[in-house]
Design a protein around this motif. Structure first.
Motif, mmCIF file in Angstrom:
data_model
loop_
_atom_site.group_PDB
_atom_site.id
_atom_site.type_symbol
_atom_site.label_atom_id
_atom_site.label_comp_id
_atom_site.label_asym_id
_atom_site.label_seq_id
_atom_site.Cartn_x
_atom_site.Cartn_y
_atom_site.Cartn_z
ATOM 1 N N LYS A 61 3.909 1.387 -1.375
ATOM 2 C CA LYS A 61 4.461 1.457 -2.731
ATOM 3 C C LYS A 61 3.450 2.061 -3.701
ATOM 4 N N ARG A 62 2.173 1.715 -3.517
ATOM 5 C CA ARG A 62 1.141 2.276 -4.397
ATOM 6 C C ARG A 62 1.099 3.794 -4.277
ATOM 7 N N GLU B 202 4.246 5.257 -5.871
ATOM 8 C CA GLU B 202 4.225 5.174 -7.330
ATOM 9 C C GLU B 202 3.297 6.217 -7.933
ATOM 10 N N SER C 18 0.825 -1.209 0.000
ATOM 11 C CA SER C 18 0.000 0.000 0.000
ATOM 12 C C SER C 18 0.861 1.263 0.000
ATOM 13 N N ALA D 46 -4.424 7.769 -2.182
ATOM 14 C CA ALA D 46 -3.475 6.668 -1.996
ATOM 15 C C ALA D 46 -2.733 6.819 -0.670
#
Length: 359
Positions: A154-155, A158, A152, A177
Protein backbone atom coordinates in the motif's frame (compact mmCIF):
# COMPACT_ATOMS: atom_id res chain seq x y z
CA UNK A 1 44.58 3.37 26.10
CA UNK A 2 41.03 2.15 26.11
CA UNK A 3 39.59 1.28 22.68
CA UNK A 4 36.94 4.04 22.88
CA UNK A 5 39.56 6.73 23.68
CA UNK A 6 41.89 5.38 21.01
CA UNK A 7 39.17 5.70 18.34
CA UNK A 8 38.29 9.18 19.55
CA UNK A 9 41.90 10.33 19.42
CA UNK A 10 42.57 8.70 16.07
CA UNK A 11 39.63 10.48 14.46
CA UNK A 12 41.11 13.86 15.38
CA UNK A 13 44.62 13.23 14.04
CA UNK A 14 45.35 14.46 10.48
CA UNK A 15 46.14 11.65 8.06
CA UNK A 16 49.24 12.04 5.85
CA UNK A 17 49.43 11.02 2.23
CA UNK A 18 53.07 11.17 1.17
CA UNK A 19 54.37 14.51 2.38
CA UNK A 20 50.99 16.22 2.39
CA UNK A 21 48.49 16.14 5.23
CA UNK A 22 44.75 16.13 4.57
CA UNK A 23 42.00 17.33 6.85
CA UNK A 24 40.79 15.10 9.66
CA UNK A 25 38.03 12.71 8.70
CA UNK A 26 35.58 14.36 11.06
CA UNK A 27 36.27 17.76 9.56
CA UNK A 28 35.39 16.74 5.99
CA UNK A 29 32.16 17.98 4.46
CA UNK A 30 29.98 14.91 3.96
CA UNK A 31 28.98 14.07 0.40
CA UNK A 32 25.24 14.62 -0.08
CA UNK A 33 23.40 11.33 -0.48
CA UNK A 34 21.84 12.56 -3.72
CA UNK A 35 25.25 13.20 -5.27
CA UNK A 36 26.58 9.91 -3.92
CA UNK A 37 23.71 8.01 -5.55
CA UNK A 38 24.51 9.54 -8.93
CA UNK A 39 28.24 8.94 -8.60
CA UNK A 40 27.80 5.31 -7.61
CA UNK A 41 25.37 4.68 -10.44
CA UNK A 42 27.62 6.34 -13.02
CA UNK A 43 30.70 4.46 -11.94
CA UNK A 44 29.21 0.99 -11.56
CA UNK A 45 26.60 0.75 -14.29
CA UNK A 46 27.83 2.98 -17.11
CA UNK A 47 29.04 0.01 -19.12
CA UNK A 48 25.71 -1.88 -19.26
CA UNK A 49 24.29 0.58 -21.80
CA UNK A 50 20.76 0.40 -20.39
CA UNK A 51 20.26 3.96 -19.13
CA UNK A 52 18.86 6.37 -21.73
CA UNK A 53 17.91 9.76 -20.23
CA UNK A 54 14.60 11.31 -21.26
CA UNK A 55 15.59 14.51 -23.12
CA UNK A 56 14.38 17.89 -21.84
CA UNK A 57 13.91 19.28 -25.35
CA UNK A 58 13.03 17.86 -28.77
CA UNK A 59 16.02 16.01 -30.20
CA UNK A 60 16.26 13.22 -32.78
CA UNK A 61 16.85 9.78 -31.30
CA UNK A 62 19.99 7.85 -32.16
CA UNK A 63 17.83 4.74 -32.41
CA UNK A 64 15.54 6.17 -35.09
CA UNK A 65 18.10 7.77 -37.41
CA UNK A 66 17.18 7.08 -41.04
CA UNK A 67 14.01 5.13 -40.22
CA UNK A 68 10.71 5.60 -42.04
CA UNK A 69 7.94 3.87 -40.06
CA UNK A 70 8.04 3.41 -36.27
CA UNK A 71 5.47 2.10 -33.81
CA UNK A 72 5.01 3.09 -30.15
CA UNK A 73 2.78 1.04 -27.82
CA UNK A 74 1.95 2.38 -24.36
CA UNK A 75 0.90 0.52 -21.22
CA UNK A 76 -2.24 -0.15 -19.22
CA UNK A 77 -2.40 -3.44 -17.32
CA UNK A 78 -4.26 -6.63 -18.21
CA UNK A 79 -7.06 -4.60 -19.77
CA UNK A 80 -4.73 -3.09 -22.33
CA UNK A 81 -2.97 -6.37 -23.16
CA UNK A 82 -6.42 -7.72 -24.03
CA UNK A 83 -7.35 -4.57 -25.96
CA UNK A 84 -4.17 -4.90 -28.02
CA UNK A 85 -5.04 -8.54 -28.76
CA UNK A 86 -8.43 -7.55 -30.13
CA UNK A 87 -7.11 -4.51 -31.95
CA UNK A 88 -4.21 -6.14 -33.77
CA UNK A 89 -6.29 -9.22 -34.54
CA UNK A 90 -8.81 -6.93 -36.20
CA UNK A 91 -6.10 -5.07 -38.12
CA UNK A 92 -4.58 -8.33 -39.39
CA UNK A 93 -7.96 -9.49 -40.63
CA UNK A 94 -8.26 -6.22 -42.54
CA UNK A 95 -4.84 -6.60 -44.12
CA UNK A 96 -2.89 -4.23 -41.86
CA UNK A 97 0.20 -5.53 -40.03
CA UNK A 98 1.82 -2.55 -38.25
CA UNK A 99 4.61 -4.62 -36.72
CA UNK A 100 5.65 -5.97 -40.11
CA UNK A 101 5.69 -2.48 -41.61
CA UNK A 102 7.40 -0.77 -38.66
CA UNK A 103 11.20 -0.68 -38.63
CA UNK A 104 11.25 -0.04 -34.88
CA UNK A 105 8.73 -0.91 -32.15
CA UNK A 106 8.81 0.63 -28.66
CA UNK A 107 6.70 -1.18 -26.06
CA UNK A 108 5.97 -0.16 -22.50
CA UNK A 109 4.25 -2.43 -19.95
CA UNK A 110 1.23 -3.89 -21.81
CA UNK A 111 2.78 -2.54 -25.00
CA UNK A 112 5.92 -4.58 -24.36
CA UNK A 113 3.85 -7.78 -24.49
CA UNK A 114 1.98 -6.72 -27.61
CA UNK A 115 5.12 -5.54 -29.38
CA UNK A 116 7.18 -8.56 -28.36
CA UNK A 117 4.60 -11.06 -29.60
CA UNK A 118 3.99 -9.13 -32.83
CA UNK A 119 7.65 -8.81 -33.76
CA UNK A 120 8.69 -12.34 -32.76
CA UNK A 121 5.83 -14.10 -34.56
CA UNK A 122 3.90 -15.19 -31.46
CA UNK A 123 0.96 -12.78 -31.62
CA UNK A 124 -1.74 -15.20 -32.75
CA UNK A 125 -0.75 -17.62 -29.99
CA UNK A 126 -0.86 -14.82 -27.39
CA UNK A 127 -4.23 -13.67 -28.68
CA UNK A 128 -5.59 -17.20 -28.33
CA UNK A 129 -4.27 -17.43 -24.77
CA UNK A 130 -5.75 -14.08 -23.77
CA UNK A 131 -9.06 -15.01 -25.42
CA UNK A 132 -9.08 -18.23 -23.37
CA UNK A 133 -8.42 -16.32 -20.15
CA UNK A 134 -11.22 -13.93 -21.11
CA UNK A 135 -13.60 -16.89 -20.91
CA UNK A 136 -12.02 -18.17 -17.69
CA UNK A 137 -10.71 -15.09 -15.84
CA UNK A 138 -10.34 -17.03 -12.59
CA UNK A 139 -7.57 -19.08 -14.22
CA UNK A 140 -5.72 -15.91 -15.19
CA UNK A 141 -6.08 -14.68 -11.61
CA UNK A 142 -4.32 -17.86 -10.44
CA UNK A 143 -1.55 -17.37 -12.99
CA UNK A 144 -0.93 -13.78 -11.88
CA UNK A 145 -2.31 -13.65 -8.30
CA UNK A 146 -3.06 -10.24 -6.85
CA UNK A 147 -3.92 -10.57 -3.18
CA UNK A 148 -5.21 -7.79 -0.96
CA UNK A 149 -2.18 -5.47 -0.59
CA UNK A 150 -0.21 -5.54 2.65
CA UNK A 151 1.06 -2.37 4.36
CA UNK A 152 4.34 -2.21 2.40
CA UNK A 153 2.54 -2.70 -0.90
CA UNK A 154 0.00 0.00 0.00
CA UNK A 155 2.87 2.37 0.77
CA UNK A 156 4.38 1.84 -2.69
CA UNK A 157 1.00 2.24 -4.35
CA UNK A 158 0.18 5.40 -2.42
CA UNK A 159 3.52 7.03 -3.23
CA UNK A 160 3.08 6.09 -6.89
CA UNK A 161 -0.27 7.87 -7.01
CA UNK A 162 0.54 10.83 -4.76
CA UNK A 163 3.61 12.17 -6.57
CA UNK A 164 3.00 15.44 -8.38
CA UNK A 165 6.02 15.43 -10.67
CA UNK A 166 7.86 13.15 -13.04
CA UNK A 167 11.26 14.40 -11.92
CA UNK A 168 14.06 12.03 -10.95
CA UNK A 169 13.51 12.47 -7.20
CA UNK A 170 9.84 11.48 -7.48
CA UNK A 171 10.62 8.42 -9.59
CA UNK A 172 13.31 7.38 -7.09
CA UNK A 173 10.84 7.75 -4.23
CA UNK A 174 8.44 5.41 -6.02
CA UNK A 175 11.29 3.03 -6.86
CA UNK A 176 12.57 2.86 -3.29
CA UNK A 177 9.06 2.08 -2.05
CA UNK A 178 8.77 -0.60 -4.73
CA UNK A 179 12.03 -2.15 -3.55
CA UNK A 180 10.77 -2.14 0.04
CA UNK A 181 7.37 -3.67 -0.81
CA UNK A 182 6.70 -7.24 0.30
CA UNK A 183 5.37 -8.84 -2.90
CA UNK A 184 6.08 -12.41 -1.79
CA UNK A 185 2.45 -13.47 -2.34
CA UNK A 186 2.83 -12.73 -6.03
CA UNK A 187 6.26 -14.37 -6.18
CA UNK A 188 7.58 -14.69 -9.73
CA UNK A 189 4.11 -14.29 -11.24
CA UNK A 190 5.04 -11.42 -13.52
CA UNK A 191 7.97 -13.36 -14.96
CA UNK A 192 5.93 -16.54 -15.46
CA UNK A 193 3.25 -14.52 -17.21
CA UNK A 194 5.87 -12.87 -19.43
CA UNK A 195 7.28 -16.22 -20.55
CA UNK A 196 3.80 -17.41 -21.43
CA UNK A 197 2.59 -14.31 -23.27
CA UNK A 198 5.72 -13.52 -25.27
CA UNK A 199 6.56 -17.12 -26.20
CA UNK A 200 10.21 -16.22 -25.68
CA UNK A 201 12.89 -18.90 -25.61
CA UNK A 202 14.25 -17.51 -22.31
CA UNK A 203 17.67 -17.16 -23.88
CA UNK A 204 17.64 -14.48 -26.54
CA UNK A 205 16.28 -11.26 -28.03
CA UNK A 206 14.97 -12.53 -31.38
CA UNK A 207 14.19 -9.29 -33.25
CA UNK A 208 16.47 -6.26 -33.43
CA UNK A 209 13.67 -3.74 -33.97
CA UNK A 210 11.94 -4.45 -30.64
CA UNK A 211 12.64 -2.03 -27.74
CA UNK A 212 11.21 -2.17 -24.21
CA UNK A 213 11.32 0.39 -21.40
CA UNK A 214 11.68 0.20 -17.62
CA UNK A 215 12.98 2.30 -14.73
CA UNK A 216 15.82 1.62 -12.32
CA UNK A 217 14.17 1.53 -8.88
CA UNK A 218 17.26 2.82 -7.08
CA UNK A 219 18.48 5.61 -9.36
CA UNK A 220 15.24 6.50 -11.14
CA UNK A 221 16.97 6.24 -14.52
CA UNK A 222 14.94 5.36 -17.61
CA UNK A 223 16.21 2.07 -19.04
CA UNK A 224 15.81 1.01 -22.66
CA UNK A 225 16.40 -2.61 -23.67
CA UNK A 226 17.10 -3.61 -27.27
CA UNK A 227 18.94 -6.46 -28.89
CA UNK A 228 22.45 -5.09 -28.46
CA UNK A 229 22.29 -4.34 -24.73
CA UNK A 230 20.04 -7.34 -24.09
CA UNK A 231 22.65 -9.75 -25.36
CA UNK A 232 25.44 -7.84 -23.62
CA UNK A 233 23.63 -8.13 -20.27
CA UNK A 234 22.02 -11.53 -20.76
CA UNK A 235 18.43 -10.20 -20.82
CA UNK A 236 15.83 -12.35 -22.62
CA UNK A 237 12.91 -10.58 -24.29
CA UNK A 238 10.36 -12.00 -21.85
CA UNK A 239 12.41 -10.80 -18.88
CA UNK A 240 12.45 -7.26 -20.28
CA UNK A 241 8.67 -7.40 -20.77
CA UNK A 242 8.30 -8.53 -17.16
CA UNK A 243 10.40 -5.61 -15.92
CA UNK A 244 8.45 -3.17 -18.09
CA UNK A 245 5.22 -4.30 -16.41
CA UNK A 246 6.44 -4.56 -12.78
CA UNK A 247 3.95 -2.16 -11.22
CA UNK A 248 5.15 -0.75 -7.85
CA UNK A 249 3.40 -2.37 -4.91
CA UNK A 250 1.76 -4.98 -7.13
CA UNK A 251 4.44 -7.08 -8.85
CA UNK A 252 8.21 -7.13 -9.12
CA UNK A 253 10.61 -5.37 -9.09
CA UNK A 254 12.37 -7.41 -11.78
CA UNK A 255 16.09 -7.69 -12.50
CA UNK A 256 17.50 -6.38 -15.77
CA UNK A 257 21.17 -7.25 -15.71
CA UNK A 258 22.13 -6.06 -12.21
CA UNK A 259 19.39 -3.45 -11.86
CA UNK A 260 16.09 -4.00 -10.06
CA UNK A 261 13.48 -2.35 -12.25
CA UNK A 262 9.87 -1.22 -12.21
CA UNK A 263 7.20 -0.49 -14.80
CA UNK A 264 8.24 1.59 -17.79
CA UNK A 265 5.12 3.70 -17.30
CA UNK A 266 6.56 5.18 -14.08
CA UNK A 267 8.29 7.90 -16.05
CA UNK A 268 7.96 11.55 -16.98
CA UNK A 269 7.23 10.42 -20.54
CA UNK A 270 3.86 8.77 -21.10
CA UNK A 271 4.79 6.60 -24.10
CA UNK A 272 8.55 7.09 -24.58
CA UNK A 273 7.95 8.62 -28.00
CA UNK A 274 11.32 10.38 -27.77
CA UNK A 275 12.93 7.05 -28.68
CA UNK A 276 11.47 7.25 -32.21
CA UNK A 277 12.03 11.00 -32.65
CA UNK A 278 13.51 11.77 -36.04
CA UNK A 279 11.89 8.87 -37.86
CA UNK A 280 9.77 9.89 -40.82
CA UNK A 281 6.46 8.57 -39.43
CA UNK A 282 5.40 7.27 -36.03
CA UNK A 283 2.18 5.48 -35.12
CA UNK A 284 1.58 6.00 -31.39
CA UNK A 285 -1.08 4.01 -29.50
CA UNK A 286 -1.88 4.76 -25.85
CA UNK A 287 -4.64 3.72 -23.48
CA UNK A 288 -5.54 7.25 -22.39
CA UNK A 289 -4.40 10.82 -22.97
CA UNK A 290 -2.38 10.54 -19.76
CA UNK A 291 -4.63 12.54 -17.46
CA UNK A 292 -8.15 11.13 -17.89
CA UNK A 293 -9.64 7.66 -17.52
CA UNK A 294 -8.08 4.73 -15.69
CA UNK A 295 -4.41 5.33 -14.84
CA UNK A 296 -1.67 3.32 -13.10
CA UNK A 297 0.41 6.23 -11.76
CA UNK A 298 -0.10 9.75 -10.48
CA UNK A 299 2.83 11.20 -12.46
CA UNK A 300 1.43 14.05 -14.59
CA UNK A 301 1.31 13.23 -18.31
CA UNK A 302 -0.16 14.73 -21.45
CA UNK A 303 0.21 12.63 -24.60
CA UNK A 304 -0.78 15.58 -26.79
CA UNK A 305 2.19 17.61 -25.55
CA UNK A 306 4.42 14.57 -26.04
CA UNK A 307 3.21 14.21 -29.62
CA UNK A 308 3.90 17.90 -30.25
CA UNK A 309 7.44 17.43 -28.94
CA UNK A 310 7.88 14.40 -31.19
CA UNK A 311 6.69 16.31 -34.25
CA UNK A 312 9.08 19.16 -33.41
CA UNK A 313 11.90 16.78 -34.41
CA UNK A 314 10.41 16.38 -37.90
CA UNK A 315 8.48 13.16 -37.24
CA UNK A 316 4.92 12.98 -38.55
CA UNK A 317 2.81 11.30 -35.88
CA UNK A 318 -0.53 9.49 -35.86
CA UNK A 319 -2.03 9.10 -32.39
CA UNK A 320 -4.63 6.50 -31.42
CA UNK A 321 -6.07 6.69 -27.88
CA UNK A 322 -7.83 3.45 -26.95
CA UNK A 323 -9.86 4.86 -24.05
CA UNK A 324 -11.35 2.97 -21.11
CA UNK A 325 -14.89 2.49 -19.81
CA UNK A 326 -15.63 4.61 -16.71
CA UNK A 327 -14.20 3.10 -13.54
CA UNK A 328 -12.64 0.07 -15.17
CA UNK A 329 -10.01 -1.77 -13.10
CA UNK A 330 -7.06 -2.24 -15.43
CA UNK A 331 -5.79 -5.22 -13.40
CA UNK A 332 -9.10 -7.11 -13.27
CA UNK A 333 -9.07 -10.35 -15.33
CA UNK A 334 -12.84 -10.00 -15.59
CA UNK A 335 -12.23 -7.08 -17.98
CA UNK A 336 -10.31 -9.20 -20.49
CA UNK A 337 -13.29 -10.27 -22.62
CA UNK A 338 -14.83 -6.79 -23.02
CA UNK A 339 -11.39 -5.32 -23.71
CA UNK A 340 -10.75 -7.80 -26.54
CA UNK A 341 -14.11 -6.88 -28.07
CA UNK A 342 -13.46 -3.15 -27.72
CA UNK A 343 -10.06 -3.46 -29.41
CA UNK A 344 -11.44 -5.59 -32.23
CA UNK A 345 -14.22 -3.10 -32.98
CA UNK A 346 -11.79 -0.17 -32.86
CA UNK A 347 -9.61 -1.82 -35.51
CA UNK A 348 -12.42 -1.44 -38.04
CA UNK A 349 -12.28 2.33 -37.54
CA UNK A 350 -8.52 2.75 -37.50
CA UNK A 351 -7.42 0.28 -40.22
CA UNK A 352 -8.09 2.55 -43.23
CA UNK A 353 -6.48 5.51 -41.43
CA UNK A 354 -3.33 3.50 -40.69
CA UNK A 355 -3.18 2.34 -44.31
CA UNK A 356 -3.31 5.94 -45.51
CA UNK A 357 -0.76 7.10 -42.91
CA UNK A 358 1.80 4.46 -43.84
CA UNK A 359 1.08 4.38 -47.58
Amino acid sequence: MKRRNFLKASALVPVSVGAAAISPVLAQTPTPLEAMTTQVSDSLFASDGLAVPVPDKPVPSRFAAGLDRTLVLGGGGEYYVAWYCGFFHGLLELGVDPAALAEMVVGTSAGSYAGSSLTSGHFLRMRSEIEFFGQFPSLFAKLAPLSAPNASQKRAQEINFKVTSGDAASIRAIGHAALAADNHVNGGAVERLAWLLTGDSRTDWPVAKMFTTANDCYTGERLVVHQDVARRNGIPLAHAAAASSSLPGVMGPTLLGQRYCMDGGISKTWAHTDLVAGSKRALVITLTNGYEGSLLTGIPHDIHKEIATLEATGTKAMLIIAGTPPGVNLLDPGQIAPAIKAGYERAKIEAPKIKDFWA
